[in-house]
Motif scaffolding. Sequence first.
Motif, PDB file in Angstrom:
ATOM      1  N   TYR A  52     -50.702  -3.790 -66.977  1.00 12.74           N
ATOM      2  CA  TYR A  52     -51.920  -4.388 -66.404  1.00 12.74           C
ATOM      3  C   TYR A  52     -53.001  -3.317 -66.279  1.00 12.74           C
ATOM      4  O   TYR A  52     -52.719  -2.110 -66.301  1.00 12.74           O
ATOM      5  CB  TYR A  52     -51.645  -5.021 -65.032  1.00 12.74           C
ATOM      6  CG  TYR A  52     -50.968  -4.124 -64.022  1.00 12.74           C
ATOM      7  CD1 TYR A  52     -51.681  -3.186 -63.276  1.00 12.74           C
ATOM      8  CD2 TYR A  52     -49.586  -4.235 -63.783  1.00 12.74           C
ATOM      9  CE1 TYR A  52     -51.059  -2.382 -62.346  1.00 12.74           C
ATOM     10  CE2 TYR A  52     -48.954  -3.436 -62.849  1.00 12.74           C
ATOM     11  CZ  TYR A  52     -49.696  -2.517 -62.136  1.00 12.74           C
ATOM     12  OH  TYR A  52     -49.078  -1.720 -61.216  1.00 12.74           O
ATOM     13  N   GLN A 112     -53.514  -2.152 -55.265  1.00 13.57           N
ATOM     14  CA  GLN A 112     -52.124  -2.107 -54.804  1.00 13.57           C
ATOM     15  C   GLN A 112     -51.405  -0.878 -55.358  1.00 13.57           C
ATOM     16  O   GLN A 112     -50.655  -0.206 -54.649  1.00 13.57           O
ATOM     17  CB  GLN A 112     -51.400  -3.384 -55.230  1.00 13.57           C
ATOM     18  CG  GLN A 112     -51.949  -4.638 -54.568  1.00 13.57           C
ATOM     19  CD  GLN A 112     -51.214  -5.891 -55.017  1.00 13.57           C
ATOM     20  OE1 GLN A 112     -49.989  -5.931 -54.966  1.00 13.57           O
ATOM     21  NE2 GLN A 112     -51.945  -6.905 -55.448  1.00 13.57           N
ATOM     22  N   LYS A 136     -54.893  -5.345 -58.760  1.00 18.43           N
ATOM     23  CA  LYS A 136     -53.598  -4.697 -58.966  1.00 18.43           C
ATOM     24  C   LYS A 136     -53.750  -3.177 -58.890  1.00 18.43           C
ATOM     25  O   LYS A 136     -52.843  -2.469 -58.445  1.00 18.43           O
ATOM     26  CB  LYS A 136     -53.008  -5.110 -60.307  1.00 18.43           C
ATOM     27  CG  LYS A 136     -52.506  -6.542 -60.328  1.00 18.43           C
ATOM     28  CD  LYS A 136     -51.782  -6.878 -61.622  1.00 18.43           C
ATOM     29  CE  LYS A 136     -51.224  -8.299 -61.572  1.00 18.43           C
ATOM     30  NZ  LYS A 136     -50.514  -8.660 -62.821  1.00 18.43           N
TER      31      LYS A 136
END
Length: 291
Positions: free
Chosen positions: A45, A63, A60
């Motif tokens: 990703y 995170q 993402k």
Amino acid sequence: MKIIQLEYFLAIVKYNNFTQAAQFLHISQPSLTATIKKMEADLGYDLFTRTTKDIKITEKGIQFYNYAVDLVQNYHQTMEKMHDLNISEVPKIKFSILESTNQWVSQIITTHRSTFPNQTYQISEVHDQAIILEHLLNFETHLALTNEQITHEDIQSIPLYEESYVLLTPQNAFKQQRTIIIKSLPLILPSKGLQVRKHLDDYFMRMNIHPNIVIEADRFEAATNFVHRGLGYAVIPRFYYQSFNANNLDAIEIKPKLGRTIFINYYKKRKHSERVLSLVDHCKDYWNVIK
């Protein structure tokens, strides 16, 4: 994935710019870009979205950032402990102090060692607040004394005490005056760029004083020696007057009064040992700081 890749990623988040991050890391921008692309390929990703004008971290990526911060911090703490354990079974406490605090810090360490007799310390003098902050955030220092509060969300900055600046003069040069106006006196001041000099320059500006500066010196010790030689009068913190170097000199309160506050600082996100936190408590107890 390697720690250095995580550090590259964290640098980009910090600067929000590939070019500035590459300069900070001392690598080329294409190399940095290639590293991030490989990380994204391995992860499956995107960490950033890129346009011709700017970059933005993805959800993402945020995170991933939180995990990366913890991993890098743990790595540096582990490496630091392993290095220290190569020298001693107990990691040394790294304490950055100010020149004027030598006297009372030595008393604190004496008391602290009575509780932890095998503890060792690395004491350094750093007066540039930007460098102090960098050392704290990079795990190079456990504790640091500053003469201004560090306003950073990850730094605990605790006021310990207030002290005035005084005029250091040869004995009886002013016939036991208790206060003095320094407007026209030949002054020995800290060099430009030092935090104490910034305090003094702000004071001179507020009081509309154009100081008669005859000597600039980086250390109070040097300034005090110049006073002994009769080359001028030094402006120093009150507690430095307790030093051996200031023997046989007078300290006169400056009028209007000029002072500062001393803070002890540490990195809140770092897991400090009982010994480090005990040293903080010793400093607070010495100055009767409410816990």
